[in-house]
Design a protein around this motif. Structure first.
Motif, PDB file in Angstrom:
ATOM      1  N   ARG A 130      31.753 -10.971  56.140  1.00  0.00           N
ATOM      2  CA  ARG A 130      32.600  -9.603  56.016  1.00  0.00           C
ATOM      3  C   ARG A 130      33.991  -9.820  55.182  1.00  0.00           C
ATOM      4  NH1 ARG A 130      31.051  -6.051  59.976  1.00  0.00           N
ATOM      5  NH2 ARG A 130      29.933  -6.277  61.938  1.00  0.00           N
ATOM      6  N   ASN A 131      34.766 -10.757  55.420  1.00  0.00           N
ATOM      7  CA  ASN A 131      35.818 -10.871  54.548  1.00  0.00           C
ATOM      8  C   ASN A 131      35.016 -10.775  53.220  1.00  0.00           C
ATOM      9  OD1 ASN A 131      37.955  -9.928  56.831  1.00  0.00           O
ATOM     10  ND2 ASN A 131      38.305 -12.300  56.806  1.00  0.00           N
ATOM     11  N   ARG A 132      34.325 -11.518  53.002  1.00  0.00           N
ATOM     12  CA  ARG A 132      34.145 -11.797  51.730  1.00  0.00           C
ATOM     13  C   ARG A 132      33.214 -10.554  50.797  1.00  0.00           C
ATOM     14  NH1 ARG A 132      30.337 -16.376  50.718  1.00  0.00           N
ATOM     15  NH2 ARG A 132      30.082 -16.907  52.879  1.00  0.00           N
ATOM     16  N   PHE A 133      32.390  -9.966  51.494  1.00  0.00           N
ATOM     17  CA  PHE A 133      31.533  -8.952  51.682  1.00  0.00           C
ATOM     18  C   PHE A 133      31.769  -7.646  51.286  1.00  0.00           C
ATOM     19  CE2 PHE A 133      29.347 -12.620  51.988  1.00  0.00           C
ATOM     20  CZ  PHE A 133      27.899 -12.346  49.871  1.00  0.00           C
ATOM     21  N   VAL A 134      33.513  -7.548  52.102  1.00  0.00           N
ATOM     22  CA  VAL A 134      33.994  -6.242  52.258  1.00  0.00           C
ATOM     23  C   VAL A 134      32.759  -4.730  52.512  1.00  0.00           C
ATOM     24  CG1 VAL A 134      35.395  -4.512  51.239  1.00  0.00           C
ATOM     25  CG2 VAL A 134      35.070  -7.158  50.320  1.00  0.00           C
ATOM     26  N   LEU A 135      32.329  -5.721  54.249  1.00  0.00           N
ATOM     27  CA  LEU A 135      31.445  -4.671  55.116  1.00  0.00           C
ATOM     28  C   LEU A 135      32.057  -3.774  55.608  1.00  0.00           C
ATOM     29  CD1 LEU A 135      29.242  -7.771  55.773  1.00  0.00           C
ATOM     30  CD2 LEU A 135      28.734  -5.946  53.682  1.00  0.00           C
ATOM     31  N   PRO A 136      31.660  -2.535  56.426  1.00  0.00           N
ATOM     32  CA  PRO A 136      31.954  -1.630  57.258  1.00  0.00           C
ATOM     33  C   PRO A 136      31.499  -2.174  58.826  1.00  0.00           C
ATOM     34  CG  PRO A 136      30.059  -1.063  56.244  1.00  0.00           C
ATOM     35  CD  PRO A 136      29.667  -2.044  55.269  1.00  0.00           C
ATOM     36  N   ASP A 137      32.046  -1.814  59.956  1.00  0.00           N
ATOM     37  CA  ASP A 137      32.030  -2.191  60.695  1.00  0.00           C
ATOM     38  C   ASP A 137      30.584  -2.711  61.528  1.00  0.00           C
ATOM     39  OD1 ASP A 137      34.479  -2.545  60.997  1.00  0.00           O
ATOM     40  OD2 ASP A 137      35.818  -0.068  62.387  1.00  0.00           O
ATOM     41  N   LYS A 138      29.675  -1.556  61.495  1.00  0.00           N
ATOM     42  CA  LYS A 138      28.409  -1.743  61.374  1.00  0.00           C
ATOM     43  C   LYS A 138      27.753  -0.909  60.218  1.00  0.00           C
ATOM     44  CE  LYS A 138      28.983  -0.510  66.371  1.00  0.00           C
ATOM     45  NZ  LYS A 138      28.441   0.021  67.834  1.00  0.00           N
ATOM     46  N   TYR A 139      26.344  -2.276  59.525  1.00  0.00           N
ATOM     47  CA  TYR A 139      26.122  -1.755  58.822  1.00  0.00           C
ATOM     48  C   TYR A 139      24.439  -2.503  58.696  1.00  0.00           C
ATOM     49  CZ  TYR A 139      26.210  -6.806  58.099  1.00  0.00           C
ATOM     50  OH  TYR A 139      26.040  -8.128  58.477  1.00  0.00           O
TER      51      TYR A 139
END
Length: 312
Positions: A130-139
Protein backbone atom coordinates in the motif's frame (compact mmCIF):
# COMPACT_ATOMS: atom_id res chain seq x y z
CA UNK A 1 11.94 -35.05 -15.60
CA UNK A 2 8.80 -33.06 -14.67
CA UNK A 3 6.94 -31.30 -17.50
CA UNK A 4 4.65 -28.36 -16.77
CA UNK A 5 2.72 -26.56 -15.59
CA UNK A 6 1.57 -24.60 -18.65
CA UNK A 7 -0.08 -24.99 -22.04
CA UNK A 8 2.64 -27.38 -23.18
CA UNK A 9 0.65 -30.25 -24.76
CA UNK A 10 -0.76 -28.42 -27.74
CA UNK A 11 -1.32 -29.69 -31.25
CA UNK A 12 -2.94 -27.77 -34.07
CA UNK A 13 -3.81 -29.57 -37.33
CA UNK A 14 -3.25 -27.66 -40.56
CA UNK A 15 -6.95 -26.80 -40.97
CA UNK A 16 -7.04 -25.06 -37.58
CA UNK A 17 -4.21 -22.72 -38.61
CA UNK A 18 -6.21 -21.49 -41.62
CA UNK A 19 -7.38 -17.96 -40.82
CA UNK A 20 -9.59 -15.42 -42.53
CA UNK A 21 -7.90 -12.10 -43.21
CA UNK A 22 -8.99 -8.55 -43.98
CA UNK A 23 -6.31 -7.80 -46.56
CA UNK A 24 -6.35 -11.27 -48.07
CA UNK A 25 -9.12 -13.90 -48.16
CA UNK A 26 -7.26 -16.39 -45.98
CA UNK A 27 -3.83 -17.22 -44.64
CA UNK A 28 -2.08 -19.99 -42.70
CA UNK A 29 -0.86 -19.06 -39.24
CA UNK A 30 2.78 -20.16 -38.79
CA UNK A 31 3.21 -22.18 -35.61
CA UNK A 32 6.42 -22.98 -33.72
CA UNK A 33 7.35 -26.62 -33.14
CA UNK A 34 6.37 -26.45 -29.45
CA UNK A 35 2.73 -26.07 -30.52
CA UNK A 36 2.73 -29.22 -32.65
CA UNK A 37 3.09 -32.85 -31.68
CA UNK A 38 5.67 -34.41 -31.44
CA UNK A 39 8.01 -32.31 -29.32
CA UNK A 40 9.88 -32.70 -26.00
CA UNK A 41 6.93 -31.39 -23.97
CA UNK A 42 5.27 -34.74 -24.65
CA UNK A 43 8.35 -36.55 -23.36
CA UNK A 44 9.06 -37.44 -26.98
CA UNK A 45 12.55 -38.81 -27.48
CA UNK A 46 13.55 -39.34 -23.85
CA UNK A 47 10.69 -40.57 -21.63
CA UNK A 48 11.53 -44.19 -22.45
CA UNK A 49 14.92 -43.79 -20.73
CA UNK A 50 14.31 -40.95 -18.24
CA UNK A 51 11.42 -41.27 -15.74
CA UNK A 52 9.03 -38.47 -16.72
CA UNK A 53 5.87 -36.93 -15.27
CA UNK A 54 3.41 -34.27 -16.44
CA UNK A 55 2.23 -31.76 -13.83
CA UNK A 56 -1.01 -29.78 -14.39
CA UNK A 57 -0.43 -29.42 -18.12
CA UNK A 58 -2.89 -27.88 -20.59
CA UNK A 59 -3.65 -28.24 -24.31
CA UNK A 60 -4.80 -24.61 -24.70
CA UNK A 61 -8.13 -25.85 -26.14
CA UNK A 62 -6.49 -27.77 -29.01
CA UNK A 63 -9.17 -29.22 -31.30
CA UNK A 64 -8.51 -32.87 -30.49
CA UNK A 65 -11.83 -33.95 -32.04
CA UNK A 66 -10.27 -33.23 -35.43
CA UNK A 67 -7.06 -35.19 -34.84
CA UNK A 68 -6.54 -38.14 -37.17
CA UNK A 69 -6.63 -41.66 -35.74
CA UNK A 70 -2.97 -41.99 -36.65
CA UNK A 71 -2.10 -38.82 -34.68
CA UNK A 72 -4.09 -39.95 -31.62
CA UNK A 73 -2.40 -43.36 -31.73
CA UNK A 74 1.06 -41.73 -31.76
CA UNK A 75 0.08 -39.40 -28.90
CA UNK A 76 -1.23 -42.35 -26.91
CA UNK A 77 2.10 -44.16 -27.25
CA UNK A 78 3.97 -41.10 -25.95
CA UNK A 79 1.60 -40.64 -23.03
CA UNK A 80 1.81 -44.30 -22.00
CA UNK A 81 5.58 -43.94 -21.52
CA UNK A 82 5.04 -41.35 -18.77
CA UNK A 83 5.10 -42.32 -15.09
CA UNK A 84 2.42 -39.82 -14.08
CA UNK A 85 0.03 -37.42 -15.84
CA UNK A 86 -2.11 -34.63 -14.43
CA UNK A 87 -3.86 -31.82 -16.30
CA UNK A 88 -5.38 -28.55 -15.14
CA UNK A 89 -8.64 -28.64 -17.14
CA UNK A 90 -11.29 -31.09 -18.31
CA UNK A 91 -10.69 -30.29 -22.01
CA UNK A 92 -7.09 -31.51 -21.81
CA UNK A 93 -8.12 -34.64 -19.92
CA UNK A 94 -10.67 -35.48 -22.62
CA UNK A 95 -8.01 -34.93 -25.30
CA UNK A 96 -5.63 -37.36 -23.60
CA UNK A 97 -8.34 -39.96 -23.05
CA UNK A 98 -9.14 -39.74 -26.76
CA UNK A 99 -5.51 -40.71 -27.37
CA UNK A 100 -5.39 -43.35 -24.63
CA UNK A 101 -8.74 -44.36 -23.09
CA UNK A 102 -7.00 -46.56 -20.51
CA UNK A 103 -4.79 -43.74 -19.17
CA UNK A 104 -5.10 -42.61 -15.55
CA UNK A 105 -5.30 -38.81 -15.54
CA UNK A 106 -6.05 -36.44 -12.67
CA UNK A 107 -7.31 -32.86 -12.96
CA UNK A 108 -5.05 -30.94 -10.60
CA UNK A 109 -4.65 -27.27 -9.63
CA UNK A 110 -2.35 -24.80 -11.30
CA UNK A 111 0.70 -24.43 -8.97
CA UNK A 112 -0.18 -20.77 -8.35
CA UNK A 113 -2.82 -22.13 -5.95
CA UNK A 114 0.11 -23.08 -3.69
CA UNK A 115 2.08 -19.84 -3.97
CA UNK A 116 1.14 -18.65 -0.46
CA UNK A 117 2.44 -21.89 1.05
CA UNK A 118 5.49 -22.28 -1.20
CA UNK A 119 6.69 -18.67 -1.13
CA UNK A 120 5.33 -17.58 2.25
CA UNK A 121 7.32 -14.75 3.82
CA UNK A 122 8.79 -13.68 0.48
CA UNK A 123 5.41 -12.25 -0.53
CA UNK A 124 5.45 -8.51 0.33
CA UNK A 125 3.35 -7.43 3.31
CA UNK A 126 0.14 -5.50 2.72
CA UNK A 127 1.43 -2.34 4.42
CA UNK A 128 4.49 -2.36 2.20
CA UNK A 129 2.40 -2.79 -0.96
CA UNK A 130 0.00 0.00 0.00
CA UNK A 131 2.82 2.43 0.81
CA UNK A 132 4.88 1.76 -2.29
CA UNK A 133 1.96 1.88 -4.73
CA UNK A 134 -0.05 4.63 -2.91
CA UNK A 135 -3.29 2.68 -3.00
CA UNK A 136 -6.78 3.63 -1.76
CA UNK A 137 -8.26 1.77 1.23
CA UNK A 138 -10.32 -0.61 -0.91
CA UNK A 139 -9.24 -1.04 -4.50
CA UNK A 140 -10.45 -3.17 -7.41
CA UNK A 141 -7.87 -4.03 -10.05
CA UNK A 142 -8.90 -3.73 -13.71
CA UNK A 143 -6.61 -5.60 -16.10
CA UNK A 144 -7.13 -6.06 -19.85
CA UNK A 145 -4.92 -7.27 -22.68
CA UNK A 146 -6.58 -4.80 -25.06
CA UNK A 147 -9.29 -2.10 -24.93
CA UNK A 148 -12.09 -4.59 -24.26
CA UNK A 149 -14.12 -2.06 -22.23
CA UNK A 150 -14.53 1.51 -23.43
CA UNK A 151 -13.54 4.63 -21.48
CA UNK A 152 -17.24 5.53 -20.82
CA UNK A 153 -17.82 1.98 -19.53
CA UNK A 154 -14.80 2.21 -17.23
CA UNK A 155 -15.97 5.61 -15.96
CA UNK A 156 -19.38 4.13 -15.13
CA UNK A 157 -17.74 1.13 -13.47
CA UNK A 158 -15.54 3.37 -11.34
CA UNK A 159 -18.58 5.45 -10.28
CA UNK A 160 -20.45 2.26 -9.33
CA UNK A 161 -17.48 0.97 -7.35
CA UNK A 162 -17.21 4.25 -5.46
CA UNK A 163 -20.79 3.81 -4.28
CA UNK A 164 -19.60 0.48 -2.82
CA UNK A 165 -16.70 2.27 -1.11
CA UNK A 166 -14.09 1.00 -3.58
CA UNK A 167 -11.80 2.58 -6.16
CA UNK A 168 -10.78 1.15 -9.54
CA UNK A 169 -7.04 0.80 -10.22
CA UNK A 170 -5.57 0.08 -13.68
CA UNK A 171 -3.48 -3.10 -13.60
CA UNK A 172 -0.92 -4.22 -16.23
CA UNK A 173 -1.39 -7.58 -17.96
CA UNK A 174 1.37 -9.56 -19.69
CA UNK A 175 3.96 -7.00 -18.63
CA UNK A 176 2.22 -4.00 -20.18
CA UNK A 177 -0.61 -1.51 -19.65
CA UNK A 178 -2.43 -2.24 -22.90
CA UNK A 179 -5.56 -0.14 -22.40
CA UNK A 180 -6.57 3.47 -21.75
CA UNK A 181 -8.48 4.30 -18.58
CA UNK A 182 -9.98 7.22 -16.64
CA UNK A 183 -8.83 6.02 -13.19
CA UNK A 184 -6.93 8.15 -10.70
CA UNK A 185 -4.74 5.20 -9.74
CA UNK A 186 -2.70 2.84 -11.91
CA UNK A 187 0.11 0.35 -11.31
CA UNK A 188 3.31 1.29 -13.09
CA UNK A 189 5.74 -1.07 -14.77
CA UNK A 190 8.19 -2.76 -14.53
CA UNK A 191 6.48 -4.83 -11.87
CA UNK A 192 8.03 -7.80 -10.07
CA UNK A 193 6.08 -11.10 -10.08
CA UNK A 194 5.72 -11.08 -6.27
CA UNK A 195 4.48 -7.47 -6.22
CA UNK A 196 2.03 -8.39 -9.00
CA UNK A 197 0.70 -11.30 -6.93
CA UNK A 198 0.57 -9.27 -3.69
CA UNK A 199 -1.42 -6.50 -5.38
CA UNK A 200 -4.11 -9.06 -6.23
CA UNK A 201 -3.88 -10.76 -2.82
CA UNK A 202 -4.66 -7.54 -0.91
CA UNK A 203 -7.23 -6.12 -3.34
CA UNK A 204 -11.00 -5.92 -2.92
CA UNK A 205 -11.50 -7.43 -6.36
CA UNK A 206 -10.15 -8.19 -9.81
CA UNK A 207 -11.95 -7.62 -13.12
CA UNK A 208 -10.21 -8.56 -16.33
CA UNK A 209 -8.44 -10.94 -18.66
CA UNK A 210 -6.12 -13.94 -18.39
CA UNK A 211 -6.09 -17.03 -16.21
CA UNK A 212 -3.45 -16.39 -13.57
CA UNK A 213 -5.05 -13.21 -12.15
CA UNK A 214 -8.23 -15.26 -11.70
CA UNK A 215 -6.30 -18.14 -10.09
CA UNK A 216 -4.49 -15.68 -7.78
CA UNK A 217 -7.84 -14.16 -6.80
CA UNK A 218 -9.43 -17.53 -6.07
CA UNK A 219 -6.44 -18.68 -4.02
CA UNK A 220 -6.84 -15.64 -1.76
CA UNK A 221 -10.64 -15.40 -1.60
CA UNK A 222 -10.61 -12.16 -3.62
CA UNK A 223 -13.82 -11.39 -5.56
CA UNK A 224 -13.16 -11.67 -9.29
CA UNK A 225 -14.91 -11.35 -12.64
CA UNK A 226 -13.37 -12.82 -15.79
CA UNK A 227 -13.39 -11.06 -19.15
CA UNK A 228 -12.34 -14.25 -20.88
CA UNK A 229 -10.16 -14.20 -23.96
CA UNK A 230 -9.68 -18.00 -24.08
CA UNK A 231 -11.66 -20.73 -25.82
CA UNK A 232 -11.65 -22.33 -29.27
CA UNK A 233 -12.85 -20.53 -32.40
CA UNK A 234 -14.35 -21.78 -35.64
CA UNK A 235 -13.09 -21.09 -39.18
CA UNK A 236 -14.83 -17.72 -39.16
CA UNK A 237 -13.05 -16.67 -35.99
CA UNK A 238 -16.19 -16.89 -33.83
CA UNK A 239 -15.91 -18.34 -30.32
CA UNK A 240 -17.38 -21.82 -29.95
CA UNK A 241 -19.60 -22.43 -26.93
CA UNK A 242 -17.96 -25.74 -26.01
CA UNK A 243 -16.51 -25.09 -22.52
CA UNK A 244 -12.97 -25.21 -23.94
CA UNK A 245 -11.86 -22.10 -22.02
CA UNK A 246 -9.44 -22.95 -19.20
CA UNK A 247 -10.68 -19.94 -17.20
CA UNK A 248 -14.31 -21.03 -17.47
CA UNK A 249 -13.27 -24.55 -16.40
CA UNK A 250 -11.62 -23.20 -13.23
CA UNK A 251 -14.54 -20.93 -12.33
CA UNK A 252 -16.97 -23.81 -12.89
CA UNK A 253 -15.10 -25.85 -10.28
CA UNK A 254 -15.95 -23.07 -7.82
CA UNK A 255 -19.57 -22.71 -8.95
CA UNK A 256 -18.75 -19.25 -10.32
CA UNK A 257 -19.87 -19.65 -13.93
CA UNK A 258 -21.78 -16.35 -13.64
CA UNK A 259 -18.58 -14.47 -12.82
CA UNK A 260 -17.51 -14.86 -16.42
CA UNK A 261 -18.14 -13.13 -19.74
CA UNK A 262 -16.64 -14.12 -23.07
CA UNK A 263 -14.71 -11.74 -25.29
CA UNK A 264 -15.78 -11.84 -28.94
CA UNK A 265 -13.93 -9.82 -31.58
CA UNK A 266 -12.29 -7.74 -28.86
CA UNK A 267 -15.68 -6.87 -27.37
CA UNK A 268 -17.17 -8.13 -24.11
CA UNK A 269 -20.94 -7.83 -23.83
CA UNK A 270 -21.30 -7.33 -20.09
CA UNK A 271 -22.96 -4.56 -18.09
CA UNK A 272 -21.57 -2.50 -15.24
CA UNK A 273 -24.43 -3.66 -13.01
CA UNK A 274 -23.61 -7.31 -13.70
CA UNK A 275 -19.95 -6.91 -12.73
CA UNK A 276 -20.82 -4.99 -9.56
CA UNK A 277 -23.51 -7.51 -8.62
CA UNK A 278 -21.19 -10.51 -9.02
CA UNK A 279 -18.41 -8.90 -6.99
CA UNK A 280 -20.85 -7.84 -4.26
CA UNK A 281 -22.46 -11.29 -4.02
CA UNK A 282 -19.14 -13.16 -4.23
CA UNK A 283 -19.21 -16.22 -1.88
CA UNK A 284 -15.88 -15.57 -0.16
CA UNK A 285 -16.16 -18.33 2.48
CA UNK A 286 -17.17 -20.88 -0.14
CA UNK A 287 -14.21 -19.90 -2.32
CA UNK A 288 -11.75 -20.10 0.60
CA UNK A 289 -13.06 -23.56 1.53
CA UNK A 290 -12.70 -24.85 -2.05
CA UNK A 291 -9.21 -23.34 -2.33
CA UNK A 292 -8.14 -25.27 0.77
CA UNK A 293 -9.36 -28.46 -0.88
CA UNK A 294 -7.47 -27.54 -4.05
CA UNK A 295 -4.28 -26.95 -2.09
CA UNK A 296 -4.64 -30.40 -0.52
CA UNK A 297 -5.04 -31.80 -4.03
CA UNK A 298 -1.90 -29.93 -5.07
CA UNK A 299 0.05 -31.51 -2.20
CA UNK A 300 -1.23 -34.96 -3.14
CA UNK A 301 -0.20 -34.34 -6.76
CA UNK A 302 3.34 -33.45 -5.70
CA UNK A 303 3.55 -36.57 -3.54
CA UNK A 304 2.18 -38.72 -6.36
CA UNK A 305 4.79 -37.29 -8.74
CA UNK A 306 7.62 -38.07 -6.32
CA UNK A 307 6.37 -41.61 -5.76
CA UNK A 308 5.86 -42.23 -9.47
CA UNK A 309 9.42 -41.16 -10.27
CA UNK A 310 11.30 -42.54 -7.29
CA UNK A 311 9.01 -45.14 -5.73
CA UNK A 312 7.66 -45.17 -2.19
Amino acid sequence: MIIGSDAVVQNWPLFSTLKLGKRRPYWIEPLPSERRYPNPFWGYGFSDIIPTAMMSVSSQNSKYQKFSRYMLKRMGKSLKRLKYISVRDAWTKDMMLAAGPELSIDITPDPVFALNQNVGEKIPLEEDIRNRFVLPDKYVLIGMRTQILSIPFLEALNDAMRIEGKECVAFPIDGAMAFSHPFKHSISIPLSPLDWYALIKYSAGYVGSNMHPIVSSLANGVPCYSLDNWGSTNFWGKKENNASSKVFDILKQYGLENNWAQIENNVCNVTVNEIVKRLKEYPIEQVITISKVRYAKYEKMMQDIIESLFGR
